[in-house]
Design an enzyme around this catalytic site. Sequence first.
Site, PDB file in Angstrom:
ATOM      1  N   THR A 108      12.642  12.447  -7.734  1.00 62.24           N
ATOM      2  CA  THR A 108      13.336  13.153  -6.740  1.00 62.24           C
ATOM      3  C   THR A 108      13.223  12.311  -5.397  1.00 62.24           C
ATOM      4  OG1 THR A 108      13.827  15.170  -5.468  1.00 62.24           O
ATOM      5  CG2 THR A 108      11.468  14.645  -6.152  1.00 62.24           C
ATOM      6  N   LYS A 166       5.238  26.015   6.416  1.00 62.55           N
ATOM      7  CA  LYS A 166       5.131  27.258   7.239  1.00 62.55           C
ATOM      8  C   LYS A 166       4.170  26.864   8.593  1.00 62.55           C
ATOM      9  CE  LYS A 166       5.619  29.620   2.659  1.00 62.55           C
ATOM     10  NZ  LYS A 166       5.218  29.792   1.521  1.00 62.55           N
ATOM     11  N   THR A 182       1.477  23.298   2.308  1.00 61.01           N
ATOM     12  CA  THR A 182       2.945  23.221   2.694  1.00 61.01           C
ATOM     13  C   THR A 182       3.097  22.423   3.840  1.00 61.01           C
ATOM     14  OG1 THR A 182       5.135  24.117   2.742  1.00 61.01           O
ATOM     15  CG2 THR A 182       3.224  25.380   3.402  1.00 61.01           C
ATOM     16  N   ARG A 203      19.788  41.332  -2.643  1.00 60.54           N
ATOM     17  CA  ARG A 203      19.470  40.851  -1.568  1.00 60.54           C
ATOM     18  C   ARG A 203      20.498  40.270  -0.703  1.00 60.54           C
ATOM     19  NH1 ARG A 203      13.234  38.422  -2.353  1.00 60.54           N
ATOM     20  NH2 ARG A 203      12.802  40.108  -3.612  1.00 60.54           N
TER      21      ARG A 203
HETATM   22  C1  PLP Z   1       5.849  29.287   0.302  1.00 61.87           C
HETATM   23  C2  PLP Z   1       4.890  29.175  -0.902  1.00 61.87           C
HETATM   24  C3  PLP Z   1       4.839  28.039  -1.555  1.00 61.87           C
HETATM   25  C4  PLP Z   1       6.248  27.197  -1.556  1.00 61.87           C
HETATM   26  O1  PLP Z   1       5.959  26.115  -0.796  1.00 61.87           O
HETATM   27  P1  PLP Z   1       7.518  25.638  -0.050  1.00 61.87           P
HETATM   28  O2  PLP Z   1       6.969  24.568   0.680  1.00 61.87           O
HETATM   29  O3  PLP Z   1       8.216  26.971   0.639  1.00 61.87           O
HETATM   30  O4  PLP Z   1       8.199  25.374  -1.278  1.00 61.87           O
HETATM   31  C5  PLP Z   1       3.801  28.046  -2.588  1.00 61.87           C
HETATM   32  N1  PLP Z   1       2.779  28.806  -2.522  1.00 61.87           N
HETATM   33  C6  PLP Z   1       2.838  29.843  -1.802  1.00 61.87           C
HETATM   34  C7  PLP Z   1       1.610  30.891  -2.029  1.00 61.87           C
HETATM   35  C8  PLP Z   1       3.841  30.175  -1.231  1.00 61.87           C
HETATM   36  O5  PLP Z   1       4.012  31.433  -0.304  1.00 61.87           O
END
Ligand code: PLP
Length: 411
Positions: A277, A248, A245, A22
Site C-alpha cells: 500500500t 486521534k 495512531t 447508522r
Molecule cells: C481507532 C482505533 C484503532 C484504529 O486506528 P485508526 O488510526 O483510526 O485506524 C485501533 N485501535 C483502537 C483501540 C482504536 O480505537
Amino acid sequence: MINYDQFFVNAVDKVKEEGRYRQFTDLARQAGAFPAAVNHSDQAQKEVVIWCSNDYLGMGQHEDVIAAARTAMQTMGMGAGGTRNIAGNNHAVVELERELASLHGKEKALAFVCGYVANEATLSTLSLIIPDCVVFSDQLNHASMIQGIRAGKAERYIFKHNNVEHLESLLKSVDIDRPKMIAFESVYSMDGDIAPIKEICDLADKYNAITYIDEVHAVGMYGPHGAGICEQQGLMDRVTIIQGTLAKAYGGMGGYIAANAQLIDAIRSYAPGFIFTTALPPSVAAGALASVQHLRASDVERKGQQERVSRLKSMLRQCQIPFLDNNTHIVPVMVRDPNLCRQASEILMEEFNIFVQHINFPTVPKGTERLRITPTPLHTDEMMEKLVDALIEVFDRLQINKQSLQSSESA
Ligand SMILES: *Cc1c(COP(=O)(O)O)cnc(C)c1O
C-alpha cells in the site's frame, strides 16, 4: 436474472431490524473554532459543538501542525508516489518514524496508513512468522486486533477483560517453551478503563511471552511526553511492541508500531498491509511529526484536558447524570436503552446544537448503550454548562433511568 440489489437491501434490512443502522452526520469542522462544526445534514447549516471527537486535544487544527503539513505539501507535493518498495521512503516518513521510536524508547518504529492496518498487519504477520505461536488476546480488544489475530491463524485464547488470573490460567495451560504473545490495549475506548500493564508484563516474563499493546487512546495524552500509559507508569521498556495512531490525539492520520530493530525489520519485510500500500503522504507525515513533537514538549494540552474532564465529571455527579467513572478522559454517560440513546442524541443535535454520537450494540454490549463524551482542552465553561443543562433536560424528557450505577456494571 439475478437481482443483486436485493442482496444488498436484504443485508441492510437485517441491520435495521437489529436497530443498528447508522446515519452519519455531515459535518464541516471549523479550524480555528474547534470544537465547533457546521452541520450540513441540516438545511439551516447550523453551527454545532462537537462533544465526541477523538481529536482529543484539538491538535488537528494546531497552527504548527497545519504549517508543517502545508510546507510539506508545497515542497513535496500531495502523494507519496507509491509503496515504499517501489517509490522508496519519503523523507517526511523517515523523520516521523525516528521521532516515534525515540518517543517510545524503542530502537525503531514503522508507520502504516492507519492504526487499523498497523494492528491487522503486525498481529497477523507476527503470528505467521513466529513458529508455533500461541496468542492470548483480551476479550475487549479492538476489531483491528481481532482481525489480525484471526488472519494469523495461530492458536489463540481469549482472556477475560483485564483479568490477570484468567490470563495466567490460560498461559499455564500451554507448554512453557512454546512462543507466546499477549495482545491488549492500555486505555479501552468505550469504558475508558486501563489495563493492568505491569501485572501482564510480569506474567509475560514468567511464561516466556512477548507483549503487544495498543495505546491508540493514550498516545499524546498520558505520560510526561505523551508517549502513553506505559510512559506514565514507567513500563515502556517492559512491553515488546507499542502500537499507536496519529489519527486521534495527534489529530492527523496514520498508525505505527515501535519495537526493537529485528522485529521492525521482519514486519517491514513480511507484512502485506505494509508492503502493498502507498506510504503516508509527506504532508500527513510532516503534520503528524509536528504534532508528536509539540506534545512531547508541551503538557498544556494534556493538563487542560485533564482539568476539563474532571470538571465535567463533577458537574455530572452534581446533577446525578449517571456515567462510568474511570481514570481517563472518556466520559461514558449511560442511557442503557438503544432507542432512548438514539433519541437523546437526536434531541441534543436538533434542539441544543450539541453533537454526541450515541453508542449502541454491537460497539457496546446490549443494555449498556451510552453517550460517549470526550471533553477537550478547548471546550469552554459555557459549553460545559450548556451540555449539562441539555443532558438534564433530555434525561427528564425521555425519562431515562438516573439510578446510580452498580459497581459490577462499572467494573
Ligand atoms: C481507532 C482505533 C484503532 C484504529 O486506528 P485508526 O488510526 O483510526 O485506524 C485501533 N485501535 C483502537 C483501540 C482504536 O480505537
